[in-house]
Enzyme design. Structure first.
Site, PDB file in Angstrom:
ATOM      1  N   SER A 194      35.957 -39.104 102.912  1.00  0.00           N
ATOM      2  CA  SER A 194      35.141 -39.500 103.984  1.00  0.00           C
ATOM      3  C   SER A 194      34.058 -38.100 103.750  1.00  0.00           C
ATOM      4  O   SER A 194      34.592 -37.062 103.610  1.00  0.00           O
ATOM      5  CB  SER A 194      35.370 -39.572 105.252  1.00  0.00           C
ATOM      6  OG  SER A 194      34.580 -39.448 106.185  1.00  0.00           O
ATOM      7  N   TYR A 247      40.654 -39.671 112.851  1.00  0.00           N
ATOM      8  CA  TYR A 247      39.950 -40.081 111.551  1.00  0.00           C
ATOM      9  C   TYR A 247      39.693 -38.871 110.924  1.00  0.00           C
ATOM     10  O   TYR A 247      39.837 -38.660 109.611  1.00  0.00           O
ATOM     11  CB  TYR A 247      38.536 -40.707 111.631  1.00  0.00           C
ATOM     12  CG  TYR A 247      37.880 -41.217 110.719  1.00  0.00           C
ATOM     13  CD1 TYR A 247      38.402 -42.351 109.947  1.00  0.00           C
ATOM     14  CD2 TYR A 247      36.855 -40.536 110.041  1.00  0.00           C
ATOM     15  CE1 TYR A 247      37.542 -42.939 108.942  1.00  0.00           C
ATOM     16  CE2 TYR A 247      36.235 -41.367 108.966  1.00  0.00           C
ATOM     17  CZ  TYR A 247      36.737 -42.492 108.455  1.00  0.00           C
ATOM     18  OH  TYR A 247      36.105 -42.849 107.346  1.00  0.00           O
TER      19      TYR A 247
HETATM   20  P1  NAP Z   1      35.623 -51.858 106.906  1.00  0.00           P
HETATM   21  O1  NAP Z   1      34.514 -52.698 106.330  1.00  0.00           O
HETATM   22  O2  NAP Z   1      36.298 -51.768 108.205  1.00  0.00           O
HETATM   23  O3  NAP Z   1      37.108 -52.117 105.852  1.00  0.00           O
HETATM   24  C1  NAP Z   1      38.176 -51.690 105.908  1.00  0.00           C
HETATM   25  C2  NAP Z   1      39.140 -52.316 105.319  1.00  0.00           C
HETATM   26  O4  NAP Z   1      40.408 -51.837 105.545  1.00  0.00           O
HETATM   27  C3  NAP Z   1      39.220 -53.788 105.508  1.00  0.00           C
HETATM   28  O5  NAP Z   1      39.748 -54.623 104.698  1.00  0.00           O
HETATM   29  C4  NAP Z   1      40.483 -53.978 106.698  1.00  0.00           C
HETATM   30  O6  NAP Z   1      40.837 -55.215 106.750  1.00  0.00           O
HETATM   31  C5  NAP Z   1      41.334 -52.881 105.920  1.00  0.00           C
HETATM   32  N1  NAP Z   1      42.273 -52.432 106.670  1.00  0.00           N
HETATM   33  C6  NAP Z   1      42.342 -51.719 108.009  1.00  0.00           C
HETATM   34  N2  NAP Z   1      43.398 -51.611 108.532  1.00  0.00           N
HETATM   35  C7  NAP Z   1      44.285 -52.329 107.618  1.00  0.00           C
HETATM   36  C8  NAP Z   1      45.625 -52.599 107.947  1.00  0.00           C
HETATM   37  N3  NAP Z   1      46.518 -52.143 108.851  1.00  0.00           N
HETATM   38  N4  NAP Z   1      46.473 -53.417 106.905  1.00  0.00           N
HETATM   39  C9  NAP Z   1      45.771 -53.812 105.818  1.00  0.00           C
HETATM   40  N5  NAP Z   1      44.235 -53.567 105.706  1.00  0.00           N
HETATM   41  C10 NAP Z   1      43.501 -52.864 106.799  1.00  0.00           C
HETATM   42  O7  NAP Z   1      35.333 -50.307 106.435  1.00  0.00           O
HETATM   43  P2  NAP Z   1      34.745 -49.770 105.075  1.00  0.00           P
HETATM   44  O8  NAP Z   1      33.415 -49.094 105.606  1.00  0.00           O
HETATM   45  O9  NAP Z   1      34.695 -50.640 104.028  1.00  0.00           O
HETATM   46  O10 NAP Z   1      35.786 -48.465 104.619  1.00  0.00           O
HETATM   47  C11 NAP Z   1      36.697 -48.661 103.764  1.00  0.00           C
HETATM   48  C12 NAP Z   1      37.088 -47.089 103.665  1.00  0.00           C
HETATM   49  O11 NAP Z   1      35.807 -46.430 103.139  1.00  0.00           O
HETATM   50  C13 NAP Z   1      37.930 -46.659 104.751  1.00  0.00           C
HETATM   51  O12 NAP Z   1      38.826 -46.010 104.332  1.00  0.00           O
HETATM   52  C14 NAP Z   1      36.787 -46.024 105.332  1.00  0.00           C
HETATM   53  O13 NAP Z   1      37.467 -44.993 106.239  1.00  0.00           O
HETATM   54  C15 NAP Z   1      36.034 -45.290 104.114  1.00  0.00           C
HETATM   55  N6  NAP Z   1      34.701 -44.811 104.623  1.00  0.00           N
HETATM   56  C16 NAP Z   1      33.728 -45.618 104.915  1.00  0.00           C
HETATM   57  C17 NAP Z   1      32.580 -45.061 105.351  1.00  0.00           C
HETATM   58  C18 NAP Z   1      31.338 -45.956 105.762  1.00  0.00           C
HETATM   59  O14 NAP Z   1      30.326 -45.302 105.834  1.00  0.00           O
HETATM   60  N7  NAP Z   1      31.415 -47.064 105.840  1.00  0.00           N
HETATM   61  C19 NAP Z   1      32.093 -43.671 104.978  1.00  0.00           C
HETATM   62  C20 NAP Z   1      33.352 -42.892 104.417  1.00  0.00           C
HETATM   63  C21 NAP Z   1      34.389 -43.365 104.103  1.00  0.00           C
HETATM   64  P3  NAP Z   1      40.531 -56.189 107.986  1.00  0.00           P
HETATM   65  O15 NAP Z   1      39.279 -56.709 107.398  1.00  0.00           O
HETATM   66  O16 NAP Z   1      41.500 -57.242 108.423  1.00  0.00           O
HETATM   67  O17 NAP Z   1      40.265 -55.321 109.053  1.00  0.00           O
END
Ligand code: NAP
Length: 252
Positions: A144, A157
């Site tokens: 991140s 986080y």
């Molecule tokens: P998201 O849309 O909230 O997706 C997160 C994913 O993780 C979902 O598939 C969620 O499943 C899964 N997950 C969370 N807890 C879980 C658990 N206990 N067991 C199994 N699956 C679990 O978020 P995203 O933005 O795509 O994030 C993906 C990654 O990128 C994360 O590591 C996040 O920290 C990182 N990231 C995102 C951003 C951003 O701007 N979006 C920036 C930097 C880093 P459910 O759908 O069932 O909840």
């Protein structure tokens, strides 16, 4: 010349592939030729459809990555379904927001369990799996901007994502000579569920957009090129890096 980005014949395990960045990377890896096995707690039907449209196979293992006793079993199920896994993308992650002064142990532990504990142990199971039959392995951990910066009101986080960057370096040091590449991608600000609260907050949304040189939020497909690069033989001599894909955020 053979295409160094070709993933034909490879299988990629992607956690949290039902939505957001995980879904975007799963589809990009499939477009590059990889079959996909998803581990997650919600149905990945949409991703299954998108992967099928690329002509690649899609497998799904349902489970909660914060279930400490069940984690190894989830990995074993993924291997049993596919035969072998060549690429691991530790994407699943959560975020909790509160002032540090009021931050609860529950919001600390729940984030650490998914973002760093599950990430480490899946790396370990994966490394044992690929080294047991002398295959090459590619690990991509999702870091991140808060691997580089402090952030605010997101103590667990920031700790977890700073940990992901350090852990990625450590694993590269230990496993680079075992045929495993361990690297990370640090997404900037992407429009997904994870950032829904920020996008909905007009003031924060304007501040964020004003600071991104590219002038827009990232789309999940924007991560595809970096994921394919780090999953493919094009990155065979790349070890321990955390590659920002951030529209220039860190350049400011
Ligand atoms: P998201 O849309 O909230 O997706 C997160 C994913 O993780 C979902 O598939 C969620 O499943 C899964 N997950 C969370 N807890 C879980 C658990 N206990 N067991 C199994 N699956 C679990 O978020 P995203 O933005 O795509 O994030 C993906 C990654 O990128 C994360 O590591 C996040 O920290 C990182 N990231 C995102 C951003 C951003 O701007 N979006 C920036 C930097 C880093 P459910 O759908 O069932 O909840």
């Amino acid at each position: 010349m053979t295409n160094p980005f070709d993933l034909s014949g490879k299988t990629a395990l992607v956690t949290g592939a039902n939505t957001g960045l995980g879904q975007g990377m799963a589809v990009s890896l499939a477009e590059a030729g990889a079959d996909i096995v998803a581990i997650g707690r919600s149905s990945a039907a949409d991703t299954a459809k998108a992967v099928a449209a690329t002509g690649r196979k899609f497998f799904e293992v349902k489970g909660d990555l914060s279930d400490k006793d069940g984690l190894e079993d989830l990995f074993k199920k993924a291997v049993a379904q596919t035969g072998a896994v060549d690429i691991l993308v530790n994407n699943a992650g959560i975020i909790k927001r509160n002032d540090a002064i009021d931050f609860t142990a529950e919001d600390w532990d729940s984030v650490m369990d998914v973002n760093i504990r599950a990430t480490f142990f899946l790396c370990q199971y994966f490394a044992r799996h690929v080294t047991s039959d002398n295959r090459q392995g590619k690990i991509i951990n999702i870091a991140s901007m808060l691997s580089y910066q402090g952030g605010i009101r997101v103590a667990s986080y920031t700790a977890s994502k700073s940990g992901v960057m350090g852990l990625t370096r450590l694993l590269a040091n230990e496993w680079a000579n075992k045929g495993i590449n361990t690297n990370a991608i640090a997404p900037g600000y992407f429009a997904t569920n994870n950032t829904a609260a920020l996008q909905a907050d007009e003031k924060r949304n304007t501040e964020i957009l004003g600071r991104i040189p590219a002038g827009r939020w990232g789309n999940p497909t924007d991560l595809g090129g970096a994921a394919v690069f780090l999953a493919s033989s094009a990155s065979d001599y790349v070890q321990g890096i955390t590659l920002p894909v951030d529209g220039g955020w860190l350049a400011r």
